[in-house]
Design an enzyme around this catalytic site. Structure first.
Site, PDB file in Angstrom:
ATOM      1  N   LYS A 234       0.847  -1.189   0.000  1.00  0.00           N
ATOM      2  CA  LYS A 234       0.000   0.000   0.000  1.00  0.00           C
ATOM      3  C   LYS A 234       0.879   1.235   0.000  1.00  0.00           C
ATOM      4  CE  LYS A 234      -3.518   2.346   2.753  1.00  0.00           C
ATOM      5  NZ  LYS A 234      -4.457   2.213   3.870  1.00  0.00           N
ATOM      6  N   LYS A 288      -2.305  -1.724  -3.777  1.00  0.00           N
ATOM      7  CA  LYS A 288      -3.168  -0.545  -3.722  1.00  0.00           C
ATOM      8  C   LYS A 288      -2.331   0.713  -3.800  1.00  0.00           C
ATOM      9  CE  LYS A 288      -6.030   1.738  -0.368  1.00  0.00           C
ATOM     10  NZ  LYS A 288      -6.206   1.921   1.032  1.00  0.00           N
TER      11      LYS A 288
HETATM   12  C1  PBG Z   1      -7.438   3.031   5.890  1.00  0.00           C
HETATM   13  C2  PBG Z   1      -7.711   3.028   4.432  1.00  0.00           C
HETATM   14  C3  PBG Z   1      -7.564   4.048   3.483  1.00  0.00           C
HETATM   15  C4  PBG Z   1      -8.046   3.536   2.278  1.00  0.00           C
HETATM   16  C5  PBG Z   1      -8.433   2.234   2.515  1.00  0.00           C
HETATM   17  N1  PBG Z   1      -8.209   1.928   3.852  1.00  0.00           N
HETATM   18  C6  PBG Z   1      -7.128   5.452   3.665  1.00  0.00           C
HETATM   19  C7  PBG Z   1      -5.704   5.763   3.832  1.00  0.00           C
HETATM   20  O1  PBG Z   1      -4.845   4.891   3.939  1.00  0.00           O
HETATM   21  O2  PBG Z   1      -5.442   6.954   3.928  1.00  0.00           O
HETATM   22  C8  PBG Z   1      -8.147   4.282   0.983  1.00  0.00           C
HETATM   23  C9  PBG Z   1      -9.118   3.696   0.017  1.00  0.00           C
HETATM   24  C10 PBG Z   1      -9.500   4.569  -1.107  1.00  0.00           C
HETATM   25  O3  PBG Z   1      -8.921   5.644  -1.350  1.00  0.00           O
HETATM   26  O4  PBG Z   1     -10.447   4.186  -1.812  1.00  0.00           O
HETATM   27  N2  PBG Z   1      -6.123   3.148   6.279  1.00  0.00           N
END
Ligand code: PBG
Length: 365
Positions: A234, A288
């Site tokens: 991520k 992601k």
């Molecule tokens: C929680 C989380 C996030 C997203 C998914 N889980 C936000 C982040 O990490 O700031 C983002 C998902 C999206 O943008 O659709 N940590």
């Protein structure tokens, strides 16, 4: 006669031969897409009868559990088989450690119980993080909860007040999220989700060893059968912007760069992250954001022995929507093309805010 005398090499290859008509194209298609490959995200918040539009994500809503249940019933009818829940937490319920995440009556747990009681035949996935629950918006417990806000204020003052002058003391660096105490909180939250009926727990905070902590806690509580979908890869991404509006979870200071990944690194780091999570017990790993990271996705898919998912994040959804609403892109064909790209890169399934819509499109094809 003329051909026989032609001394140039004869090339019989005609790439267009397999593109001659639908029947032939369908016969040799190598990538498939079905509603079974899609996961629909839902934002749930406490209350009743709430259906609040999310401005930067047209067509998406913050829902109270009763409304979420209505949508789930419709999705199941439309052929979708999995959803993932995100919490939207009222400001008054937020604190430094995100303790509302441990409240069995929070919106996520309530929705899970309602869905189970109603016999919704879909897989329930829960996002496991703290940014939605903490007053500072970071994904865990701060290393120095008292120190940081002051250091930010100091920083702000010295920027505006002493412009041009050398600062006597540099602002304290962001103390960051304390990894190991956050793990304890994640483990507790995971067990709560399992108890409320989650089939798959998805740790998304990028804390080191979160997968191991969650696996150990689930097993100790008797939930050997619940799977872990790890957000193993991520990146710290600008494409999460609309999500942070949707979940009301932007960091109040600093950013997430000291726990989420740096997109300037290469795919080897991504593979390492994914492999580590597999060793710790991840049943599925995820990459992601989505489209800008297809190269990474392909490398991870080739390296790990578990299914790999892709997340088409909020900013990607917003881009498609904006262009479609302006009449600049044909929404259906572009979205389906992107979905096939994920599948071609090896994603077993895709988390996408378009899931409900795609299921409809696929039915009408
Ligand atoms: C929680 C989380 C996030 C997203 C998914 N889980 C936000 C982040 O990490 O700031 C983002 C998902 C999206 O943008 O659709 N940590």
């Amino acid at each position: 006669m003329i051909q026989a005398m032609d001394k140039r090499p004869y090339n019989s290859i005609r790439m267009r031969r397999l593109r001659r008509g639908d029947l032939l194209r369908d016969l040799v298609a190598q990538t498939t897409l079905s509603p079974a490959n899609l996961v629909m995200p839902l934002f749930v918040r406490r209350g009743e009868n709430i259906r609040r539009p999310i401005v930067s994500m047209p067509g998406q809503y913050q829902l109270s559990p009763d409304q979420a249940l209505e949508d789930l019933a419709e999705m199941a009818g439309g052929g979708l088989r999995a959803y993932i829940l995100f919490a939207v937490v009222d400001d008054r319920d937020k604190d430094e450690t995100g303790s509302h995440a441990h409240d069995p009556d929070n919106a996520v747990c309530t929705t899970l119980r309602l869905a189970r009681a109603a016999g919704i035949n879909m897989l329930a996935i829960t996002d496991l993080c703290f940014c939605e629950y903490t007053s500072h918006g970071h994904c865990g417990v701060l290393a120095d909860p008292s120190g940081h806000p002051q250091s930010i204020r100091r920083q702000a003052r010295s920027k505006s007040g002493q412009a041009g002058k050398l600062r006597a003391t540099p602002a304290a660096p962001f103390p960051g999220v304390d990894n190991d105490s956050t793990l304890e909180h994640l483990a507790r939250q995971a067990v709560l989700h399992a108890r409320a009926g989650a089939d798959i727990i998805a740790p998304s905070g990028m804390m080191d060893h979160a997968t191991a902590a969650v696996r150990r806690a689930l097993d100790a509580a008797g939930y050997h059968d619940r799977a872990i979908l790890s957000y193993a890869v991520k990146y710290a991404s600008g494409f999460y912007g609309p999500f942070r509006e949707a979940a009301e979870s932007p960091p109040r200071f600093g950013d997430r760069c000291d726990y989420q990944m740096d997109f300037r690194r290469g795919a080897a780091e991504a593979v390492r992250e994914a492999m580590l999570d597999v060793q710790e017990g991840a049943d599925i790993v995820m990459v992601k954001p989505g489209l800008p990271y297809l190269d990474v996705l392909r490398c991870v898919v080739d390296a790990v022995p578990v299914p790999c998912a892709a997340y088409q994040v909020s900013g990607e959804y917003a881009m498609f929507k904006a262009a479609a609403n302006a009449g600049w892109l044909d929404e259906k064909s572009c979205v389906l093309e992107a979905m096939h790209a994920f599948r071609r890169a090896g994603a077993s399934f895709i988390i996408t805010y378009y899931a409900t819509q795609i299921a409809r499109w696929l039915r009408d094809l």
